[in-house]
Design an enzyme around this catalytic site. Structure first.
Site, short mmCIF file in Angstrom:
data_model
loop_
_atom_site.label_atom_id
_atom_site.label_comp_id
_atom_site.label_asym_id
_atom_site.label_seq_id
_atom_site.Cartn_x
_atom_site.Cartn_y
_atom_site.Cartn_z
N TRP A 429 0.84 -1.20 0.00
CA TRP A 429 0.00 0.00 0.00
C TRP A 429 0.87 1.25 0.00
O TRP A 429 0.68 2.15 -0.82
CB TRP A 429 -0.93 0.02 1.22
CG TRP A 429 -1.89 1.18 1.23
CD1 TRP A 429 -3.17 1.19 0.78
CD2 TRP A 429 -1.62 2.52 1.70
NE1 TRP A 429 -3.73 2.44 0.94
CE2 TRP A 429 -2.80 3.27 1.50
CE3 TRP A 429 -0.50 3.14 2.26
CZ2 TRP A 429 -2.89 4.62 1.86
CZ3 TRP A 429 -0.58 4.48 2.60
CH2 TRP A 429 -1.77 5.21 2.40
N TYR A 433 1.37 3.94 -3.07
CA TYR A 433 0.95 5.32 -2.82
C TYR A 433 2.10 6.28 -3.12
O TYR A 433 1.90 7.33 -3.76
CB TYR A 433 0.51 5.46 -1.37
CG TYR A 433 -0.01 6.84 -1.00
CD1 TYR A 433 -1.28 7.26 -1.39
CD2 TYR A 433 0.78 7.72 -0.25
CE1 TYR A 433 -1.75 8.52 -1.05
CE2 TYR A 433 0.32 8.98 0.10
CZ TYR A 433 -0.95 9.38 -0.30
OH TYR A 433 -1.42 10.62 0.03
N ASP A 449 -6.87 -0.67 0.09
CA ASP A 449 -7.16 0.60 0.76
C ASP A 449 -8.61 0.64 1.22
O ASP A 449 -9.54 0.23 0.51
CB ASP A 449 -6.91 1.75 -0.22
CG ASP A 449 -7.23 3.10 0.38
OD1 ASP A 449 -6.42 3.59 1.17
OD2 ASP A 449 -8.32 3.64 0.07
#
Length: 486
Positions: A429, A433, A449
């Site tokens: 994640w 990002y 997410d």
């Protein structure tokens, strides 16, 4: 005329803003080149030649149009992996045009030899990197001469020309007029002392309100302020000579002109090209919204309005700052992450005088974090940062300082994201990002997410990942659309 040129001429006649910055038109009857949105008298098709870049048009002897101003055209987005190096090089050349750095140094930043860079770049753009660099300098100078009251010497030095004489000679050779003559023709607005204002173009539509809402929700107290429909922040950048320049920027929206207005403190003139490059990245000005929407409009089959044309991916101005905030934000709310980041800035950031309420510090540098004595937990723990995340931030600072991870100049983001995940405390994640916001990677996707899952409930993460395959190569934009839908 070839069929492709006929299609480009049709776009030129239509003044189609979707093509702005994607090609330029050389007009043999006048000797100038224009953007496809130029409102000057329409030339005959037989008098038009089409070029992929402004640099290519200038190498063929054309001068920039004073009406449509090619220096305001938006750039192009990076999607084709085979052209990734050339496109990234073009960005770096634009950012470095004021530094005087040699091509060998720029190639080193990109992880290749200057010989390989010349070959790849020339194949993609039909001009050499040095020819492209010179056009970047000339167009920046033209923008400053037209829109600001800076004296000509400051314009020359800010644009990367080593001397006023050199600037005058090159400008006159390429544009058939002197810098002073251009300024007399321009109608620059009166600007207050201590700041300059420029415009940067984009391809419409642009969802400005959504961009500001995203940035406001993640603004770090002391560094960023969003109010009165504008974004403001502090800046601290190092030039090619190793000297730091500090100041502030303010960014607003010029809807009718399909541009953003950028006001910069004059203290940042030594690093102005770097500042403008980072603003273009932060506000995703290279995006081609038509191409993105054409792929992602199938999202509206899931739920009407899930994908909206003009949605941009918020980038970042300071990659380390954004990465640290991403680490702080793991498994907590956006608001809580902002609180932790503000504490970090108050205790370890550098104070700065801006004269603007709310802009008081610059973010701690990776070198500053590494210089802290003793265990990192003793510094960050009292601020509310747990031990594992404190150690992750320290290791992130170390890898950036030692050049093991390259956010800004990487042309293979997926490789850099793998390196990120080698750091204890950074998973998929966080890496995705950071890739999405710091590395301009348009195909990042965060299927685990919470916001993505909420927008696509009742689907599971596995089902969402499979569903998103048809959204390639724009899954970063799909992610932002999903967040905006909540």
């Amino acid at each position: 005329m070839p069929e492709k040129d006929s299609a480009l001429y049709a776009a030129f006649v239509a003044k189609d803003s979707r093509f702005d910055g994607r090609f330029f038109v050389g007009i043999s009857s006048t000797g100038i080149y224009c953007r496809p949105v130029c409102r000057a008298r329409q030339p005959k098709e037989a008098n038009c030649t089409f070029y992929a870049t402004a640099a290519q048009a200038e190498q063929e002897g054309y001068r920039p149009c004073l009406l449509c101003r090619p220096e305001l055209a938006p750039g192009t987005s990076i999607t084709d992996a085979t052209a990734m190096l050339a496109h990234k090089a073009a960005r770096v050349l634009g950012e470095k045009c004021g530094t005087g750095e040699r091509l060998e140094e720029i190639a080193g930043l990109l992880g290749c030899t200057d010989r390989h860079l010349r070959r790849v770049f020339t194949k993609e753009y039909n001009v050499t990197p040095l020819q492209y660099l010179q056009t970047c300098r000339l167009l920046l100078a033209k923008n400053l001469l037209t829109d600001t009251n800076l004296n000509v010497l400051d314009v020359a030095l800010t644009s990367g020309f080593g001397s006023l004489r050199r600037f005058n000679d090159v400008f006159k050779k390429h544009y058939q007029l002197t810098p002073t003559s251009l300024r007399k023709q321009a109608v620059a607005e009166s600007q207050r002392n201590g700041e300059i204002t420029l415009a940067l173009g984009y391809r419409p539509p642009y969802r400005w309100e959504e961009m500001l809402k995203f940035l406001a929700g993640r603004a770090i107290e002391g560094i960023e302020v969003v109010k009165n429909d504008e974004y403001m922040r502090t800046v601290h950048l190092k030039n090619a000579e190793g000297m730091y320049a500090s100041g502030w920027i303010r960014v607003g929206h010029k809807t009718k002109k399909n541009a953003i207005s950028v006001t910069v403190s004059e203290s940042l003139l030594p690093v102005l090209p770097m500042v403008l490059a980072r603003i273009r990245h932060l506000f995703d000005l290279y995006c081609n919204p038509e191409a993105v929407y054409e792929t992602l409009k199938v999202m509206n089959d899931i739920r009407p309005g899930l994908c909206v044309a003009g949605t941009r991916v918020p980038g970042c101005f300071n990659a380390f700052e954004m990465a640290v905030r991403a680490v702080l934000g793991q498994q907590i709310s956006v608001k809580s992450a902002s609180t932790l980041a503000a504490r970090l800035v108050r205790h370890y950031g550098t104070p700065i005088q801006t004269g603007i309420e709310g802009l008081t510090h610059v973010f701690p540098s990776p070198e500053g974090i590494l210089a802290l004595e003793g265990p990192i937990e003793t510094h960050f723990g009292p601020l509310g940062v747990i031990g594992t995340r404190s150690r992750t931030i320290l290791e992130l600072a170390r890898k950036i300082t030692q050049g093991e991870i390259n956010f800004t100049y990487c042309h293979q983001p997926e490789d850099e994201m793998k390196k990120l995940m080698d750091i204890h405390g950074i998973g998929s994640w966080t890496a995705q990002y950071i890739g999405m916001r710091a590395m301009e990677w348009p195909d990042a996707f965060l299927e685990t997410d919470a916001g993505v899952k909420k927008a696509l409930q009742p689907y599971t993460s596995k089902e969402i990942l499979k569903m998103a395959e048809i959204w390639r190569p724009w899954r970063s934009y799909a992610t932002i659309n999903l967040w905006n839908s909540l």
